[in-house]
Design a protein around this motif. Structure first.
Motif, PDB file in Angstrom:
ATOM      1  N   PHE A 118      36.099  18.394   0.708  1.00  0.00           N
ATOM      2  CA  PHE A 118      35.737  19.713   0.184  1.00  0.00           C
ATOM      3  C   PHE A 118      36.613  20.809   0.790  1.00  0.00           C
ATOM      4  O   PHE A 118      37.226  21.605   0.067  1.00  0.00           O
ATOM      5  CB  PHE A 118      34.263  20.002   0.466  1.00  0.00           C
ATOM      6  CG  PHE A 118      33.826  21.388   0.070  1.00  0.00           C
ATOM      7  CD1 PHE A 118      33.525  21.683  -1.248  1.00  0.00           C
ATOM      8  CD2 PHE A 118      33.725  22.397   1.018  1.00  0.00           C
ATOM      9  CE1 PHE A 118      33.129  22.964  -1.613  1.00  0.00           C
ATOM     10  CE2 PHE A 118      33.330  23.672   0.661  1.00  0.00           C
ATOM     11  CZ  PHE A 118      33.035  23.958  -0.656  1.00  0.00           C
ATOM     12  N   PHE A 119      36.677  20.845   2.112  1.00  0.00           N
ATOM     13  CA  PHE A 119      37.461  21.893   2.766  1.00  0.00           C
ATOM     14  C   PHE A 119      38.965  21.670   2.562  1.00  0.00           C
ATOM     15  O   PHE A 119      39.728  22.638   2.467  1.00  0.00           O
ATOM     16  CB  PHE A 119      37.125  21.941   4.256  1.00  0.00           C
ATOM     17  CG  PHE A 119      35.795  22.567   4.538  1.00  0.00           C
ATOM     18  CD1 PHE A 119      35.619  23.936   4.453  1.00  0.00           C
ATOM     19  CD2 PHE A 119      34.703  21.781   4.871  1.00  0.00           C
ATOM     20  CE1 PHE A 119      34.402  24.523   4.719  1.00  0.00           C
ATOM     21  CE2 PHE A 119      33.472  22.356   5.132  1.00  0.00           C
ATOM     22  CZ  PHE A 119      33.303  23.731   5.056  1.00  0.00           C
ATOM     23  N   GLY A 120      39.379  20.420   2.485  1.00  0.00           N
ATOM     24  CA  GLY A 120      40.788  20.151   2.208  1.00  0.00           C
ATOM     25  C   GLY A 120      41.197  20.622   0.830  1.00  0.00           C
ATOM     26  O   GLY A 120      42.268  21.232   0.660  1.00  0.00           O
ATOM     27  N   ALA A 121      40.328  20.368  -0.165  1.00  0.00           N
ATOM     28  CA  ALA A 121      40.624  20.827  -1.526  1.00  0.00           C
ATOM     29  C   ALA A 121      40.605  22.350  -1.613  1.00  0.00           C
ATOM     30  O   ALA A 121      41.451  22.953  -2.286  1.00  0.00           O
ATOM     31  CB  ALA A 121      39.604  20.229  -2.493  1.00  0.00           C
ATOM     32  N   ALA A 122      39.642  22.974  -0.926  1.00  0.00           N
ATOM     33  CA  ALA A 122      39.572  24.442  -0.932  1.00  0.00           C
ATOM     34  C   ALA A 122      40.826  25.048  -0.306  1.00  0.00           C
ATOM     35  O   ALA A 122      41.398  26.021  -0.835  1.00  0.00           O
ATOM     36  CB  ALA A 122      38.328  24.896  -0.172  1.00  0.00           C
ATOM     37  N   PHE A 123      41.272  24.473   0.802  1.00  0.00           N
ATOM     38  CA  PHE A 123      42.488  24.972   1.454  1.00  0.00           C
ATOM     39  C   PHE A 123      43.706  24.788   0.554  1.00  0.00           C
ATOM     40  O   PHE A 123      44.563  25.675   0.470  1.00  0.00           O
ATOM     41  CB  PHE A 123      42.694  24.225   2.777  1.00  0.00           C
ATOM     42  CG  PHE A 123      43.915  24.661   3.536  1.00  0.00           C
ATOM     43  CD1 PHE A 123      43.923  25.852   4.242  1.00  0.00           C
ATOM     44  CD2 PHE A 123      45.070  23.889   3.525  1.00  0.00           C
ATOM     45  CE1 PHE A 123      45.051  26.256   4.944  1.00  0.00           C
ATOM     46  CE2 PHE A 123      46.201  24.285   4.209  1.00  0.00           C
ATOM     47  CZ  PHE A 123      46.197  25.471   4.922  1.00  0.00           C
ATOM     48  N   THR A 124      43.773  23.657  -0.146  1.00  0.00           N
ATOM     49  CA  THR A 124      44.896  23.396  -1.054  1.00  0.00           C
ATOM     50  C   THR A 124      44.937  24.405  -2.191  1.00  0.00           C
ATOM     51  O   THR A 124      46.000  24.927  -2.548  1.00  0.00           O
ATOM     52  CB  THR A 124      44.789  21.972  -1.626  1.00  0.00           C
ATOM     53  OG1 THR A 124      44.789  21.028  -0.545  1.00  0.00           O
ATOM     54  CG2 THR A 124      45.944  21.675  -2.555  1.00  0.00           C
ATOM     55  N   ILE A 125      43.770  24.690  -2.767  1.00  0.00           N
ATOM     56  CA  ILE A 125      43.705  25.655  -3.865  1.00  0.00           C
ATOM     57  C   ILE A 125      44.116  27.046  -3.389  1.00  0.00           C
ATOM     58  O   ILE A 125      44.877  27.764  -4.068  1.00  0.00           O
ATOM     59  CB  ILE A 125      42.283  25.681  -4.467  1.00  0.00           C
ATOM     60  CG1 ILE A 125      41.975  24.350  -5.159  1.00  0.00           C
ATOM     61  CG2 ILE A 125      42.139  26.835  -5.466  1.00  0.00           C
ATOM     62  CD1 ILE A 125      40.539  24.223  -5.626  1.00  0.00           C
ATOM     63  N   MET A 126      43.650  27.450  -2.224  1.00  0.00           N
ATOM     64  CA  MET A 126      43.991  28.780  -1.698  1.00  0.00           C
ATOM     65  C   MET A 126      45.487  28.906  -1.408  1.00  0.00           C
ATOM     66  O   MET A 126      46.109  29.920  -1.751  1.00  0.00           O
ATOM     67  CB  MET A 126      43.175  29.063  -0.435  1.00  0.00           C
ATOM     68  CG  MET A 126      41.706  29.316  -0.706  1.00  0.00           C
ATOM     69  SD  MET A 126      40.789  29.861   0.766  1.00  0.00           S
ATOM     70  CE  MET A 126      40.880  28.394   1.788  1.00  0.00           C
ATOM     71  N   THR A 127      46.057  27.887  -0.772  1.00  0.00           N
ATOM     72  CA  THR A 127      47.498  27.945  -0.475  1.00  0.00           C
ATOM     73  C   THR A 127      48.324  27.918  -1.757  1.00  0.00           C
ATOM     74  O   THR A 127      49.370  28.577  -1.834  1.00  0.00           O
ATOM     75  CB  THR A 127      47.899  26.775   0.426  1.00  0.00           C
ATOM     76  OG1 THR A 127      47.484  25.536  -0.166  1.00  0.00           O
ATOM     77  CG2 THR A 127      47.276  26.906   1.799  1.00  0.00           C
TER      78      THR A 127
END
Length: 216
Positions: A118-127
């Motif tokens: 979840f947090f990895g996907a969120a970080f990927t989307i933000m970057t």
């Protein structure tokens, strides 16, 4: 037994058994023109795993087989029987007898994995949004279409925020335990590819190291 009797043998690439003594019916799907032969072969013992007593030794036992070895064992009882292999030429046999499943540990692993994803996907989307300058694009698009400056939170950002989870849900074809369509999800497809690659590598390594049970 008639000379024309034929046994059709199908074994998957990865077979899991829950007993130390493995019979042919545990690993193979079979069809034969002679029902009496078929009944006898289903009960034929083809391999025995060694039992482990201590808790530390209770790990999954794995053995690689060649289907030629299985055919040879069949011919020991029925030398005139014609065997047609319609499955894998080499397969992995896993024994999970005596292994108690720790459901609490499995649930904990699943929860931890979900959190990381979840947090990895969120970080990927933000970057990704920052790299391509999505905010600037939305601001310019809003000014060109509406004709006034954006205050930072407009209809475009709102619909983008709504559309993102909807698009992800449709792509992954999965909502809880239900699917959007009957097609396998992308995760299921990738997991099957991964499992197949692991099985193929394990079989090739066992063959190169001479640990595969084959004919002489």
């Amino acid at each position: 037994m008639a000379a024309t009797d034929t046994l059709y043998l199908k074994i998957d690439q990865n077979v899991v058994v829950n007993a130390y003594q493995v019979h042919l019916q545990d690993i193979a799907s079979m069809e034969c023109t002679n029902e009496a032969v078929l009944r006898q072969l289903k009960q034929k013992k083809i391999y025995t795993f060694q039992e482990k007593d201590t808790a530390k030794q209770k790990k999954t036992r794995i053995q690689v087989f060649s289907v030629l070895n299985i055919i040879r064992q069949i011919h020991e009882d029925y030398p005139d029987l014609e065997v047609q292999n319609v499955g894998e030429s080499d397969f992995i046999l896993e024994c999970k007898a005596g292994i108690a499943e720790n459901k609490a540990l499995e649930i904990a692993k699943a929860v931890a994995l979900c959190i990381v994803i979840f947090f990895g996907a969120a970080f990927t989307i933000m970057t990704f949004n920052n790299d391509v300058g999505v905010a600037e694009v939305f601001t310019q698009l809003y000014e060109q279409v509406i004709g006034k400056e954006s205050d930072g939170v407009t209809e475009i950002e709102i619909f983008y925020a709504i559309g993102m989870p909807i698009g992800i849900t449709v792509f992954y074809n999965h909502i809880g335990k239900k699917k959007v369509t009957h097609d396998p999800t992308p995760i299921q497809v990738e997991m099957r590819k991964y499992e197949q690659d692991v099985d193929t590598t394990f079989i090739e390594n066992a063959s190169r190291e001479g640990k595969s049970i084959d004919v002489d």
